[in-house]
Motif scaffolding. Sequence first.
Motif, PDB file in Angstrom:
ATOM      1  N   ASP A   1      94.056  49.498  50.265  1.00  0.00           N
ATOM      2  CA  ASP A   1      93.381  50.682  50.802  1.00  0.00           C
ATOM      3  C   ASP A   1      92.105  51.049  50.054  1.00  0.00           C
ATOM      4  N   VAL A   2      91.834  50.374  48.940  1.00  0.00           N
ATOM      5  CA  VAL A   2      90.631  50.682  48.148  1.00  0.00           C
ATOM      6  C   VAL A   2      89.404  50.159  48.878  1.00  0.00           C
ATOM      7  N   ARG A   3      88.312  50.913  48.828  1.00  0.00           N
ATOM      8  CA  ARG A   3      87.053  50.529  49.462  1.00  0.00           C
ATOM      9  C   ARG A   3      85.944  50.435  48.419  1.00  0.00           C
ATOM     10  N   VAL A   4      84.920  49.675  48.767  1.00  0.00           N
ATOM     11  CA  VAL A   4      83.719  49.645  47.938  1.00  0.00           C
ATOM     12  C   VAL A   4      83.131  51.052  47.963  1.00  0.00           C
ATOM     13  N   GLY A   5      82.777  51.584  46.806  1.00  0.00           N
ATOM     14  CA  GLY A   5      82.238  52.935  46.705  1.00  0.00           C
ATOM     15  C   GLY A   5      83.234  53.935  46.154  1.00  0.00           C
ATOM     16  N   ASP A   6      84.532  53.581  46.116  1.00  0.00           N
ATOM     17  CA  ASP A   6      85.534  54.459  45.526  1.00  0.00           C
ATOM     18  C   ASP A   6      85.351  54.497  44.009  1.00  0.00           C
ATOM     19  N   PHE A   7      85.823  55.568  43.388  1.00  0.00           N
ATOM     20  CA  PHE A   7      85.777  55.715  41.936  1.00  0.00           C
ATOM     21  C   PHE A   7      87.178  55.562  41.369  1.00  0.00           C
ATOM     22  N   ILE A   8      87.277  54.883  40.209  1.00  0.00           N
ATOM     23  CA  ILE A   8      88.545  54.681  39.524  1.00  0.00           C
ATOM     24  C   ILE A   8      88.337  55.012  38.048  1.00  0.00           C
ATOM     25  N   LEU A   9      89.298  55.702  37.459  1.00  0.00           N
ATOM     26  CA  LEU A   9      89.228  56.051  36.041  1.00  0.00           C
ATOM     27  C   LEU A   9      89.641  54.839  35.210  1.00  0.00           C
TER      28      LEU A   9
ATOM     29  N   ASP B   1      89.234  53.321  31.224  1.00  0.00           N
ATOM     30  CA  ASP B   1      88.830  53.552  29.832  1.00  0.00           C
ATOM     31  C   ASP B   1      88.153  54.907  29.637  1.00  0.00           C
ATOM     32  N   GLY B   2      88.669  55.951  30.304  1.00  0.00           N
ATOM     33  CA  GLY B   2      88.154  57.299  30.118  1.00  0.00           C
ATOM     34  C   GLY B   2      86.882  57.638  30.870  1.00  0.00           C
ATOM     35  N   LYS B   3      86.391  56.713  31.722  1.00  0.00           N
ATOM     36  CA  LYS B   3      85.180  56.967  32.517  1.00  0.00           C
ATOM     37  C   LYS B   3      85.438  56.551  33.951  1.00  0.00           C
ATOM     38  N   TYR B   4      84.826  57.285  34.879  1.00  0.00           N
ATOM     39  CA  TYR B   4      84.960  56.918  36.290  1.00  0.00           C
ATOM     40  C   TYR B   4      83.972  55.807  36.615  1.00  0.00           C
ATOM     41  N   GLN B   5      84.493  54.727  37.147  1.00  0.00           N
ATOM     42  CA  GLN B   5      83.684  53.575  37.517  1.00  0.00           C
ATOM     43  C   GLN B   5      83.687  53.446  39.039  1.00  0.00           C
ATOM     44  N   ARG B   6      82.524  53.168  39.622  1.00  0.00           N
ATOM     45  CA  ARG B   6      82.425  52.980  41.062  1.00  0.00           C
ATOM     46  C   ARG B   6      82.683  51.505  41.389  1.00  0.00           C
ATOM     47  N   VAL B   7      83.536  51.253  42.388  1.00  0.00           N
ATOM     48  CA  VAL B   7      83.833  49.889  42.816  1.00  0.00           C
ATOM     49  C   VAL B   7      82.597  49.340  43.521  1.00  0.00           C
TER      50      VAL B   7
ATOM     51  N   VAL C   1      90.823  42.073  42.836  1.00  0.00           N
ATOM     52  CA  VAL C   1      89.958  42.074  41.667  1.00  0.00           C
ATOM     53  C   VAL C   1      88.840  43.050  41.976  1.00  0.00           C
ATOM     54  N   LEU C   2      88.760  44.120  41.195  1.00  0.00           N
ATOM     55  CA  LEU C   2      87.728  45.135  41.409  1.00  0.00           C
ATOM     56  C   LEU C   2      86.560  44.837  40.487  1.00  0.00           C
ATOM     57  N   ILE C   3      85.367  44.848  41.044  1.00  0.00           N
ATOM     58  CA  ILE C   3      84.157  44.524  40.297  1.00  0.00           C
ATOM     59  C   ILE C   3      83.319  45.787  40.157  1.00  0.00           C
ATOM     60  N   PHE C   4      82.922  46.081  38.921  1.00  0.00           N
ATOM     61  CA  PHE C   4      82.139  47.264  38.601  1.00  0.00           C
ATOM     62  C   PHE C   4      80.794  46.843  38.026  1.00  0.00           C
ATOM     63  N   THR C   5      79.859  47.778  37.936  1.00  0.00           N
ATOM     64  CA  THR C   5      78.580  47.518  37.286  1.00  0.00           C
ATOM     65  C   THR C   5      78.726  47.795  35.795  1.00  0.00           C
TER      66      THR C   5
END
Length: 81
Positions: free
Chosen positions: A28-36, A38-44, A57-61
Amino acid sequence: MYERRARELPYIPPPPVGTVGLTRWPTDVRVGDFILVDGKYQRVRDMRTVGATSARVLIFTGRDPLIRQDAWTTYRPLEYR
């Protein structure tokens, strides 16, 4: 008798403004979602399927990819229509 905690609970920052948190499975996860992470919200930024269709496999910047196959809280930007 009351015992003090050996360690304090970790600090969880407030979610990104304009998002709604919900527990979602990897499918159900989409590109553009945020995930916490290591203590920071990362955008997928991108994602890939691994082996079983339920694992992603979620890829972040600016961060190493993350493999997930269980449900966790994601924060999705509100959609206006």
